[in-house]
Design an enzyme around this catalytic site. Sequence first.
Site, PDB file in Angstrom:
ATOM      1  N   ASP A  51       0.840  -1.205   0.000  1.00  9.27           N
ATOM      2  CA  ASP A  51       0.000   0.000   0.000  1.00  9.27           C
ATOM      3  C   ASP A  51       0.878   1.259   0.000  1.00  9.27           C
ATOM      4  O   ASP A  51       0.365   2.380  -0.075  1.00  9.27           O
ATOM      5  CB  ASP A  51      -1.015  -0.002   1.155  1.00  9.27           C
ATOM      6  CG  ASP A  51      -0.364  -0.111   2.513  1.00  9.27           C
ATOM      7  OD1 ASP A  51       0.874  -0.164   2.599  1.00  9.27           O
ATOM      8  OD2 ASP A  51      -1.112  -0.145   3.517  1.00  9.27           O
ATOM      9  N   SER A  52       2.220   1.064   0.014  1.00  9.05           N
ATOM     10  CA  SER A  52       3.136   2.189  -0.226  1.00  9.05           C
ATOM     11  C   SER A  52       2.916   2.743  -1.634  1.00  9.05           C
ATOM     12  O   SER A  52       3.415   3.825  -1.951  1.00  9.05           O
ATOM     13  CB  SER A  52       4.594   1.755  -0.040  1.00  9.05           C
ATOM     14  OG  SER A  52       4.852   0.561  -0.761  1.00  9.05           O
ATOM     15  N   LYS A 120      -1.279  -9.479   2.665  1.00  2.00           N
ATOM     16  CA  LYS A 120      -0.578  -9.037   3.885  1.00  2.00           C
ATOM     17  C   LYS A 120      -1.488  -8.096   4.666  1.00  2.00           C
ATOM     18  O   LYS A 120      -2.153  -7.244   4.074  1.00  2.00           O
ATOM     19  CB  LYS A 120       0.740  -8.337   3.526  1.00  2.00           C
ATOM     20  CG  LYS A 120       1.488  -7.778   4.740  1.00  2.00           C
ATOM     21  CD  LYS A 120       2.925  -7.416   4.431  1.00  2.00           C
ATOM     22  CE  LYS A 120       3.148  -6.083   3.806  1.00  2.00           C
ATOM     23  NZ  LYS A 120       2.655  -4.913   4.557  1.00  2.00           N
ATOM     24  N   GLU A 189       8.852  -4.304  10.790  1.00  2.00           N
ATOM     25  CA  GLU A 189       9.278  -3.000  10.262  1.00  2.00           C
ATOM     26  C   GLU A 189       9.791  -2.092  11.368  1.00  2.00           C
ATOM     27  O   GLU A 189       9.119  -1.873  12.385  1.00  2.00           O
ATOM     28  CB  GLU A 189       8.099  -2.328   9.523  1.00  2.00           C
ATOM     29  CG  GLU A 189       8.491  -0.966   8.964  1.00  2.00           C
ATOM     30  CD  GLU A 189       7.543  -0.418   7.900  1.00  2.00           C
ATOM     31  OE1 GLU A 189       6.611  -1.136   7.483  1.00  2.00           O
ATOM     32  OE2 GLU A 189       7.728   0.740   7.501  1.00  2.00           O
TER      33      GLU A 189
HETATM   34  O1  KIV Z   1       3.561  -1.155   1.655  1.00  2.00           O
HETATM   35  C1  KIV Z   1       4.753  -1.481   1.755  1.00  2.00           C
HETATM   36  O2  KIV Z   1       5.604  -1.131   0.925  1.00  2.00           O
HETATM   37  C2  KIV Z   1       5.141  -2.294   2.907  1.00  2.00           C
HETATM   38  C3  KIV Z   1       6.601  -2.567   3.097  1.00  2.00           C
HETATM   39  C4  KIV Z   1       7.299  -1.375   3.575  1.00  2.00           C
HETATM   40  C5  KIV Z   1       6.833  -3.742   3.970  1.00  2.00           C
HETATM   41  O3  KIV Z   1       4.320  -2.711   3.647  1.00  2.00           O
END
Ligand code: KIV
Length: 271
Positions: A51-52, A120, A189
């Site tokens: 979700d980044s 996730k 994290e």
């Molecule tokens: O959304 C993402 O990129 C993440 C990673 C930083 C683990 O959850």
Amino acid sequence: MSIQKEAKKITTHVLQEMKRKGEKISMLTAYDYSLAQIIDDAGVDVILVGDSAANVMHGYETTLPITLDQIIDHASSVIRAVNRALVVVDLPFGFYQGNSKVALESAIRIMKESEAHAVKLEGGKQIKDSTERILSAGIPVMGHLGLTPQSIYKFGTYVVRAKEQEEAKQLLEDAKLLEAIGCFSVVLEKIPAKLATKATRSLNIPTIGIGAGGGVDGQVLVLHDMLGINKEFSPRFLRRYANMYEDIKGAVSAYIDDVKSQDFPNEKEQY
Ligand code: KIV
């Protein structure tokens, strides 16, 4: 059949086997077809449609605004490019917390519409029901503990989590709980390296760290960060493997100069 098609596909079982053998797991994010194709071809083990994407693809300040439709769109582009890696997709904020039925429906939409391999979720005991319900439908789940960016307004800051004993104890309990209910892996994290190593040793499932030191079973970075596409974001844990902001800017400036000076196209570049 191409060599790529013959390459052994990464499954959740392969990852567990890698932990058993002490082979480190590589994981990167991707959100689109072209970059997913390159990183899969390079041999990355796990691709996270994180979700980044809210930050690096859509320009939002936090990960909270991204929707289920948007993440499914990113995930299906990635899936079309991938031959070998395991593709894990983040359940966006608001699509799993508090209501396990909604969580299951969201996870099913991701799996059905994008054909991804796993999802996730951020959190431990507070999302136990949602996680269990998704797992009961046969959908593999990766956990995510420590700095969970969907809770940024609760934390108030992106500093290292679980430095204090109470939060560290809770993290270890949550990691054990996620393993016990059937998660195949857990992301840790931005937590102290010692704590991440302790969690890794206490679990049979692989841990994937970001800002969690070298004692974990694998590492994950946001692709745009490690390629230097984002030049402002430089936390201590980030190693940059390219400086693509400057490379792309330089290439585009050269193109603009060539167009303006009528150097492009030349005689060989026309019909
Ligand atoms: O959304 C993402 O990129 C993440 C990673 C930083 C683990 O959850």
